[in-house]
Design a protein around this motif. Structure first.
Motif, PDB file in Angstrom:
ATOM      1  N   LEU A 103       0.841  -1.199   0.000  1.00 21.38           N
ATOM      2  CA  LEU A 103       0.000   0.000   0.000  1.00 21.38           C
ATOM      3  C   LEU A 103       0.876   1.248   0.000  1.00 21.38           C
ATOM      4  CD1 LEU A 103      -2.826  -0.920   2.537  1.00 21.38           C
ATOM      5  CD2 LEU A 103      -2.843  -1.117   0.048  1.00 21.38           C
ATOM      6  N   ILE A 104       0.434   2.254  -0.728  1.00 26.13           N
ATOM      7  CA  ILE A 104       1.147   3.526  -0.772  1.00 26.13           C
ATOM      8  C   ILE A 104       0.730   4.358   0.434  1.00 26.13           C
ATOM      9  CG2 ILE A 104       1.499   5.663  -2.060  1.00 26.13           C
ATOM     10  CD1 ILE A 104       0.947   4.074  -4.623  1.00 26.13           C
ATOM     11  N   ILE A 105       1.695   4.668   1.299  1.00 26.65           N
ATOM     12  CA  ILE A 105       1.410   5.390   2.535  1.00 26.65           C
ATOM     13  C   ILE A 105       2.557   6.358   2.802  1.00 26.65           C
ATOM     14  CG2 ILE A 105       0.995   5.182   5.029  1.00 26.65           C
ATOM     15  CD1 ILE A 105      -0.036   2.366   4.580  1.00 26.65           C
ATOM     16  N   ASP A 106       2.265   7.476   3.425  1.00 25.49           N
ATOM     17  CA  ASP A 106       3.273   8.386   3.961  1.00 25.49           C
ATOM     18  C   ASP A 106       3.298   8.232   5.480  1.00 25.49           C
ATOM     19  OD1 ASP A 106       3.636   9.334   1.430  1.00 25.49           O
ATOM     20  OD2 ASP A 106       3.339  11.431   1.932  1.00 25.49           O
ATOM     21  N   GLY A 107       4.492   8.147   6.048  1.00 21.52           N
ATOM     22  CA  GLY A 107       4.584   8.033   7.498  1.00 21.52           C
ATOM     23  C   GLY A 107       3.976   9.219   8.223  1.00 21.52           C
ATOM     24  N   GLY A 108       4.044  10.409   7.606  1.00 21.80           N
ATOM     25  CA  GLY A 108       3.438  11.585   8.213  1.00 21.80           C
ATOM     26  C   GLY A 108       1.924  11.544   8.230  1.00 21.80           C
ATOM     27  N   ASN A 109       1.360  10.580   7.533  1.00 23.56           N
ATOM     28  CA  ASN A 109      -0.093  10.433   7.510  1.00 23.56           C
ATOM     29  C   ASN A 109      -0.559   9.274   8.378  1.00 23.56           C
ATOM     30  OD1 ASN A 109      -2.696  11.144   6.781  1.00 23.56           O
ATOM     31  ND2 ASN A 109      -2.715   9.867   4.954  1.00 23.56           N
ATOM     32  N   MET A 110       0.235   8.924   9.377  1.00 24.93           N
ATOM     33  CA  MET A 110      -0.183   7.916  10.348  1.00 24.93           C
ATOM     34  C   MET A 110       0.143   8.420  11.746  1.00 24.93           C
ATOM     35  SD  MET A 110       0.791   4.219   8.638  1.00 24.93           S
ATOM     36  CE  MET A 110       2.509   4.606   8.310  1.00 24.93           C
ATOM     37  N   VAL A 111      -0.878   8.801  12.469  1.00 27.36           N
ATOM     38  CA  VAL A 111      -0.711   9.267  13.845  1.00 27.36           C
ATOM     39  C   VAL A 111      -1.467   8.317  14.756  1.00 27.36           C
ATOM     40  CG1 VAL A 111      -1.040  11.181  15.445  1.00 27.36           C
ATOM     41  CG2 VAL A 111      -0.533  11.650  13.051  1.00 27.36           C
ATOM     42  N   THR A 112      -0.791   7.788  15.770  1.00 27.31           N
ATOM     43  CA  THR A 112      -1.413   6.798  16.642  1.00 27.31           C
ATOM     44  C   THR A 112      -2.194   7.479  17.762  1.00 27.31           C
ATOM     45  OG1 THR A 112       0.631   6.624  17.935  1.00 27.31           O
ATOM     46  CG2 THR A 112       0.326   5.061  16.143  1.00 27.31           C
TER      47      THR A 112
END
Length: 286
Positions: A103-112
């Motif tokens: 999957l195409i994901i940006d780390g900056g677009n994952m906040v826990t």
């Protein structure tokens, strides 16, 4: 894993080299702040730029890292495509084992956020799905192993990235601190708030309009929410503007048990990111 559980900060080695568009004086000051706080600093090598968060894996557990396909639409052009870092090269020799997803994901677009991972709906379009596609959301949650909260995002001249870490920060429990998106796009901020509240979160918004005597600096004051937290330590950006003190109060009230340090970073923030973007903080046994 959450920021409060992390103990090590990685920074791209390129950040310290001026001839690679880095910021050596800032690098020196930031690493000194971290060392004074007894936080270990390590370097990432073989990166193509210094925006470390976006391409590095997300840590889902003490021994669980997920590597994703980093191929952001804002870099897929003839001028920028060479800046896309191949994280497999970066991870060589680091001793960090990852499972992977295509999957195409940006780390900056994952906040826990507790059990949740919050992402903007840009993740749908980057993977060529319609926003709100239920099958893709189920696939996303299956790959991440956690329920995902999707918040709305719309491209603006001042935001082509669509990263959730530019909007919100989890304060622990059911509390969320949101940046000042509502100062400029109140309807969008309200939509984000409503969605987060539907999951039981209480949202506090940073606001600067009507709180400063001069015109708010919209080119910079969005970036306060992009601070770095490691354990009970927070390092927040400042810009020598009136909003600095107000932002400090918001963050201190949201994180009363944390020690807050500050660092000036106007030149970096003007390029679209701040402390969370340039760092990769994780938990590793020492």
């Amino acid at each position: 894993m959450h920021d409060k559980d992390t103990n090590i900060v990685y920074l791209s080695a390129l950040l310290k080299y001026k001839n690679y568009d880095g910021h050596p004086e800032f690098y020196k000051e930031l690493t000194q702040i971290l060392k004074d706080l007894h936080i270990e600093v390590r370097e990432l090598n073989r990166t193509n730029d210094y925006w470390a968060r976006d391409y590095m894996p997300i840590q889902l557990g003490k021994d669980e890292f997920l590597r994703y396909h980093y191929y952001p639409d804002y870099l897929v052009n003839k001028d920028d495509i060479e800046t896309i870092t191949d994280v497999k090269n970066v991870l060589l020799g680091m001793g960090i084992r990852c499972r992977s997803t295509n999957l195409i994901i940006d780390g900056g677009n994952m906040v826990t956020y507790g059990q949740y991972i919050v992402m903007t709906d840009k993740v749908f379009t980057e993977n060529r799905f319609n926003k709100g596609d239920s099958e893709f959301k189920a696939l996303l949650e299956s790959e991440l192993g956690h329920p995902v909260i999707i918040i709305p995002w719309q491209s603006h001249a001042d935001d082509k990235f669509g990263h959730s870490d530019g909007f919100i920060k989890w304060c622990g429990g059911n509390r969320i601190l949101m940046g000042n998106h509502g100062d400029y796009y109140p309807q969008e901020a309200e939509k984000i708030r409503i969605i987060l509240e539907s999951y039981g979160f209480e949202v506090t918004e940073m606001r600067f309009k009507d709180k400063v005597s001069s015109q708010p600096n919209e080119k910079l004051n969005w970036a306060y929410i992009n601070f770095l937290q490691v354990g009970n330590n927070i390092i927040m950006p400042i810009f020598n503007i009136e909003e600095d003190k107000i932002a400090y109060q918001f963050i201190q009230e949201a994180f009363p048990d944390c020690k807050i340090s500050q660092i000036e970073m106007t030149k970096i923030a003007e390029k679209g990111g701040a402390l969370h973007c340039i760092s990769w903080n994780v938990y590793l046994p020492q």
